[in-house]
Scaffold this active site. Structure first.
Site, PDB file in Angstrom:
ATOM      1  N   THR A  18       0.844  -1.115   0.081  1.00 51.51           N
ATOM      2  CA  THR A  18       0.058  -0.016   0.108  1.00 51.51           C
ATOM      3  C   THR A  18       0.852   1.220   0.044  1.00 51.51           C
ATOM      4  OG1 THR A  18      -1.660  -1.336   1.466  1.00 51.51           O
ATOM      5  CG2 THR A  18      -1.964   0.956   1.225  1.00 51.51           C
ATOM      6  N   ARG A  22       7.699  -2.665   2.754  1.00 55.45           N
ATOM      7  CA  ARG A  22       8.034  -2.860   4.246  1.00 55.45           C
ATOM      8  C   ARG A  22       8.374  -4.391   4.690  1.00 55.45           C
ATOM      9  NH1 ARG A  22       3.303   1.258   6.341  1.00 55.45           N
ATOM     10  NH2 ARG A  22       3.935   2.828   4.974  1.00 55.45           N
ATOM     11  N   SER A 113       6.312   3.564   8.795  1.00 54.32           N
ATOM     12  CA  SER A 113       5.077   4.318   9.336  1.00 54.32           C
ATOM     13  C   SER A 113       4.656   3.740  10.553  1.00 54.32           C
ATOM     14  CB  SER A 113       3.879   4.274   8.208  1.00 54.32           C
ATOM     15  OG  SER A 113       2.698   5.017   8.660  1.00 54.32           O
ATOM     16  N   HIS A 114       3.617   3.365  10.797  1.00 52.61           N
ATOM     17  CA  HIS A 114       3.107   2.967  12.102  1.00 52.61           C
ATOM     18  C   HIS A 114       3.466   1.689  12.574  1.00 52.61           C
ATOM     19  CE1 HIS A 114       0.497   1.300   8.943  1.00 52.61           C
ATOM     20  NE2 HIS A 114       0.143   0.255  10.018  1.00 52.61           N
ATOM     21  N   ASP A 278       1.843   9.386  13.898  1.00 54.71           N
ATOM     22  CA  ASP A 278       2.398   8.056  14.027  1.00 54.71           C
ATOM     23  C   ASP A 278       4.099   8.106  13.451  1.00 54.71           C
ATOM     24  OD1 ASP A 278       2.330   9.058  11.244  1.00 54.71           O
ATOM     25  OD2 ASP A 278       1.793   6.789  10.434  1.00 54.71           O
ATOM     26  N   ASP A 280       5.910   8.121  11.171  1.00 57.49           N
ATOM     27  CA  ASP A 280       6.380   8.964  10.041  1.00 57.49           C
ATOM     28  C   ASP A 280       5.826  10.372  10.137  1.00 57.49           C
ATOM     29  OD1 ASP A 280       4.229   7.764   8.866  1.00 57.49           O
ATOM     30  OD2 ASP A 280       4.906   7.746   6.928  1.00 57.49           O
ATOM     31  N   ASP A 282       2.522  11.163   9.158  1.00 56.76           N
ATOM     32  CA  ASP A 282       1.485  11.259   8.265  1.00 56.76           C
ATOM     33  C   ASP A 282      -0.004  11.154   8.702  1.00 56.76           C
ATOM     34  OD1 ASP A 282       1.703   8.681   7.872  1.00 56.76           O
ATOM     35  OD2 ASP A 282       2.155   8.651   6.026  1.00 56.76           O
ATOM     36  N   ARG A 283      -0.190  10.366   9.984  1.00 56.50           N
ATOM     37  CA  ARG A 283      -1.303   9.917  10.536  1.00 56.50           C
ATOM     38  C   ARG A 283      -1.662  10.986  11.685  1.00 56.50           C
ATOM     39  NH1 ARG A 283      -2.716   3.483  10.691  1.00 56.50           N
ATOM     40  NH2 ARG A 283      -1.645   3.272   8.408  1.00 56.50           N
ATOM     41  N   THR A 345      -7.766   2.084  -1.293  1.00 57.67           N
ATOM     42  CA  THR A 345      -7.030   2.547   0.013  1.00 57.67           C
ATOM     43  C   THR A 345      -5.397   2.746  -0.522  1.00 57.67           C
ATOM     44  OG1 THR A 345      -8.316   1.092   1.308  1.00 57.67           O
ATOM     45  CG2 THR A 345      -5.898   1.489   2.080  1.00 57.67           C
ATOM     46  N   GLU A 364      -8.631   9.276   4.722  1.00 60.85           N
ATOM     47  CA  GLU A 364      -8.870   7.662   5.018  1.00 60.85           C
ATOM     48  C   GLU A 364      -9.201   7.409   6.430  1.00 60.85           C
ATOM     49  OE1 GLU A 364      -6.131   5.057   2.572  1.00 60.85           O
ATOM     50  OE2 GLU A 364      -4.503   6.333   3.300  1.00 60.85           O
ATOM     51  N   GLU A 365      -9.979   6.223   6.423  1.00 66.42           N
ATOM     52  CA  GLU A 365     -10.434   5.875   7.821  1.00 66.42           C
ATOM     53  C   GLU A 365      -9.280   5.709   8.784  1.00 66.42           C
ATOM     54  OE1 GLU A 365      -9.592   2.723   8.702  1.00 66.42           O
ATOM     55  OE2 GLU A 365      -8.743   2.676   6.800  1.00 66.42           O
ATOM     56  N   LYS A 377      -0.604  12.405   3.095  1.00 70.89           N
ATOM     57  CA  LYS A 377      -1.557  12.809   4.192  1.00 70.89           C
ATOM     58  C   LYS A 377      -0.745  13.354   5.407  1.00 70.89           C
ATOM     59  CE  LYS A 377      -1.406   8.025   6.047  1.00 70.89           C
ATOM     60  NZ  LYS A 377      -0.903   6.891   5.151  1.00 70.89           N
ATOM     61  N   ARG A 497      -8.624  -6.816   7.523  1.00 67.56           N
ATOM     62  CA  ARG A 497      -9.623  -5.735   7.961  1.00 67.56           C
ATOM     63  C   ARG A 497     -10.842  -5.832   7.864  1.00 67.56           C
ATOM     64  NH1 ARG A 497      -4.890  -3.091   9.423  1.00 67.56           N
ATOM     65  NH2 ARG A 497      -3.443  -2.377   7.932  1.00 67.56           N
TER      66      ARG A 497
HETATM   67  C1  VG1 Z   1      -2.883   1.245   5.845  1.00 67.40           C
HETATM   68  C2  VG1 Z   1      -4.010   1.834   5.921  1.00 67.40           C
HETATM   69  C3  VG1 Z   1      -4.114   2.892   4.906  1.00 67.40           C
HETATM   70  C4  VG1 Z   1      -2.820   3.714   4.596  1.00 67.40           C
HETATM   71  C5  VG1 Z   1      -1.666   2.738   4.488  1.00 67.40           C
HETATM   72  C6  VG1 Z   1      -0.304   3.535   4.442  1.00 67.40           C
HETATM   73  O1  VG1 Z   1      -2.660   0.174   4.800  1.00 67.40           O
HETATM   74  O2  VG1 Z   1      -5.077   0.962   5.796  1.00 67.40           O
HETATM   75  O3  VG1 Z   1      -5.219   3.633   4.559  1.00 67.40           O
HETATM   76  O4  VG1 Z   1      -2.995   4.283   3.575  1.00 67.40           O
HETATM   77  O5  VG1 Z   1      -1.740   1.908   5.469  1.00 67.40           O
HETATM   78  O6  VG1 Z   1      -0.434   4.356   5.839  1.00 67.40           O
HETATM   79  P1  VG1 Z   1      -3.235  -1.304   4.680  1.00 67.40           P
HETATM   80  O7  VG1 Z   1      -2.809  -1.745   3.122  1.00 67.40           O
HETATM   81  O8  VG1 Z   1      -2.228  -1.915   5.760  1.00 67.40           O
HETATM   82  O9  VG1 Z   1      -4.572  -1.389   4.977  1.00 67.40           O
HETATM   83  V1  VG1 Z   1       1.163   4.678   6.662  1.00 67.40           V
HETATM   84  O10 VG1 Z   1       0.645   5.907   7.657  1.00 67.40           O
HETATM   85  O11 VG1 Z   1       1.368   3.173   7.109  1.00 67.40           O
HETATM   86  O12 VG1 Z   1       2.227   5.230   5.486  1.00 67.40           O
HETATM   87 CO    CO Z   2       2.415   6.768   8.454  1.00 68.05          CO
END
Ligand code: VG1
Ligand code: CO
Length: 544
Positions: A18, A22, A113-114, A278, A280, A282-283, A345, A364-365, A377, A497
């Site tokens: 996405t 990673r 990211s997270h 988060d 990085d 962006d959240r 997504t 996004e949610e 974001k 999910r």
């Molecule tokens: C998740 C979220 C998605 C977001 C992506 C990257 O992806 O659901 O909405 O854009 O993380 O966010 P997935 O494929 O695991 O559902 V971040 O802050 O991790 O760059």
């Molecule tokens: Co992030």
């Protein structure tokens, strides 16, 4: 400058998800693993020669080593210059801003990211294009093809660069410009929001706040903007010091992981406003005293109130949300006569809509909100938006949310994540779900009658590219919805999910607990996907 050409063989698991590639740090530490991927990025870029790239990451374990390798490979691949954040640090939105502001050719952003960080945790890398946003699918597909056939990579024999010294330096044939990681971003925020108003509201004590940086990248950004510029007290930022392992935590801004903040916001001493970001940056999670704002509601409220913010005072062109995000923002768009788009997504799907001026605000949610100011974001942007809104309306967060629900109705929403599910079982769950789809329309389950059941495909309205297989959605005639997706960011097994939502027009019922209000849909989702039955689990790992 000596350039070595190193023979290598492909790895078969370098398909970007996405948001980039990673993997566990130990996977990246394998000989040639990072190098193969970076060379594949370079191989997928026509006319890279002589260009400038932006480079930086969220500071997690392996950030510095990866940056030194990428510098040497960039030099060997004829990149003319690199703009690097001091200490190798850029939040994702700050990197996006730097690419745009200095008109770089693109950027390499290092982040998972997270996901947790540390020697046994995750690392990540992605490429952003010249609009500052994540590379589109067309690019990531070509990149993946490259990783499957790569035979060699190029690396220059140059010394490691001092990443902490701001300024320009020449090493071999490449010009390295180490810049302040925060300054340009802070300047951009000052252009968007009413900083004078914020200063007076924070200075007078009308707004008190608690920002949880989760020991991740936003610590220095929040400290500079919220404390140094806007005058919040230094102790209003918790977990402010960035750490390579995020202090052992999970840098995901939700109530499950930002526990300290959640406790504060639901205590008697709660400040007016609470937020977290988060790994990085962006959240964002937005809270008020005694209230958590769901990201889907936050997006809708941001869209509905955009005109209260200086940068959007003339109005916005349109809005977009990812498919599993609740339909709350659609209601705002309908009432305000705005264009509204539903994308798959991942932030990369917003890029074309933003570039074409079709939308100004999107989200996004998954705790992601942003606007056309960058092409990622942006966590702190959302925090500042809400602060500016609270200051302008002179209302507490809870009141703003309740008023919004009264005006538009409430889309009661939640997401259930089942993490690290055996990949084979996850595939069986999806096969089983898919088999049911064609027969579902018209069937009734309690108060819910299926309107449609399909696999979401998206045709980009700008370049007409089509993205298939973007999640299973089941919509009901009463407006309720459930969505099933497999995560594209996890690094262990599969993460399933399940997204659930139900519309409630009656203001007397707006105060309900989401899990209780959605109980019937939650049960129905289990009936369809059988995740508990097939995995032997009794509950989701994370509920947001
Ligand atoms: C998740 C979220 C998605 C977001 C992506 C990257 O992806 O659901 O909405 O854009 O993380 O966010 P997935 O494929 O695991 O559902 V971040 O802050 O991790 O760059
Ligand atoms: Co992030």
């Amino acid at each position: 400058m000596q350039i070595d050409i190193i023979t290598t063989t492909p790895f078969d698991d370098q398909k970007p998800g996405t948001s980039g590639l990673r993997k566990k740090v130990t996977v990246f530490q394998q000989a040639n693993y990072l190098e193969n991927f970076v060379q594949s990025i370079f191989n997928s870029l026509d006319d890279l020669k002589g260009k400038t790239l932006v480079l930086g990451g969220d500071g997690r374990y392996y950030n510095r080593q990866a940056i030194q390798t990428i510098i040497k490979m960039a030099a060997a691949n004829d990149v003319a210059g690199l703009i690097i954040g001091q200490g190798g640090l850029f939040s994702t939105p700050a990197a996006s801003n730097i690419i745009r502001k200095y008109q770089a050719f693109g950027g390499i952003v290092l982040s998972a990211s997270h996901n947790p960080g540390g020697p046994d945790e995750d690392f990540g890398i992605k490429y952003n294009v010249s609009n500052g946003g994540p590379a589109p699918e067309k690019f990531t597909d070509a990149l993946f093809e490259n990783t499957k056939t790569i035979k060699e990579y190029k690396i220059a024999k140059i010394d490691d660069v001092d990443l902490d010294q701001i300024g320009e330096q020449q090493t071999g044939n490449i010009k390295i410009n180490i810049v302040d990681s925060v300054a340009d971003y802070a300047e951009l925020m000052a252009q968007i929001f009413d900083f004078d108003l914020l200063k007076s509201c924070i200075g007078s004590g009308y707004i008190s706040l608690c920002f949880d940086a989760m020991h991740a990248i936003t610590g220095p950004y929040a400290k500079h903007i919220l404390v140094d510029v806007l005058g919040a007290s230094p102790d209003s930022i918790i977990n402010a010091e960035p750490k390579e392992d995020f202090g052992g935590g999970h840098p995901d801004p939700n109530m499950a992981h930002a526990k300290e903040l959640t406790e504060i916001m639901f205590s008697d001493q709660a400040p007016t406003f609470g937020a977290a970001s988060d790994g990085d940056g962006d959240r964002n999670m937005v809270m008020g005293a005694g209230i958590f704002v769901t990201p889907s509601d936050s997006l809708a409220i941001i869209a509905a109130n955009a005109k209260s913010i200086p940068a959007y005072s003339k109005g916005i062109s349109g809005v977009a949300r990812s498919m599993p995000t609740s339909q709350a923002v659609d209601r705002v768009a309908a009432k305000q006569n705005l264009a509204c788009f539903e994308t798959p997504t991942g932030w990369k799907y917003f890029g074309n809509l933003l570039d074409a001026g079709k939308i100004t605000i999107c989200g996004e949610e998954s705790f992601g909100t942003g606007s056309d100011h960058v092409r990622e974001k942006d966590g702190l942007w959302a925090v500042l938006f809400w602060l500016n809104l609270v200051a302008r309306r002179r209302q507490p967060v809870a009141e703003i949310v309740q008023e919004h629900w009264r005006q538009y109705g409430r889309d009661i929403y939640c997401r259930h994540d089942y993490e690290a599910v055996d990949a084979k079982i996850a595939n069986e769950i999806f096969d089983h779900l898919k088999q049911q789809l064609s027969g579902l329309a018209g069937q009734s389950f309690g108060e819910n009658t299926v309107d449609y059941a399909d696999i979401f495909s998206y045709t980009d309205p700008v370049d007409q590219s089509v993205s298939h297989n973007q999640g299973i959605r089941i919509g009901f005639t009463n407006g309720s919805r459930m969505v099933f997706r497999l995560s594209g960011t996890g690094t262990v097994g599969a993460t399933l999910r399940i997204y659930l939502e139900k519309f409630e027009a009656d203001a007397d019922k707006h105060d309900q607990d989401a899990q209780e209000a959605l109980a019937e849909l939650i049960e129905l989702a289990e009936q369809f996907c059988q995740v508990k039955q097939r995995t032997g689990r009794t509950a989701p790992d994370v509920i947001t």
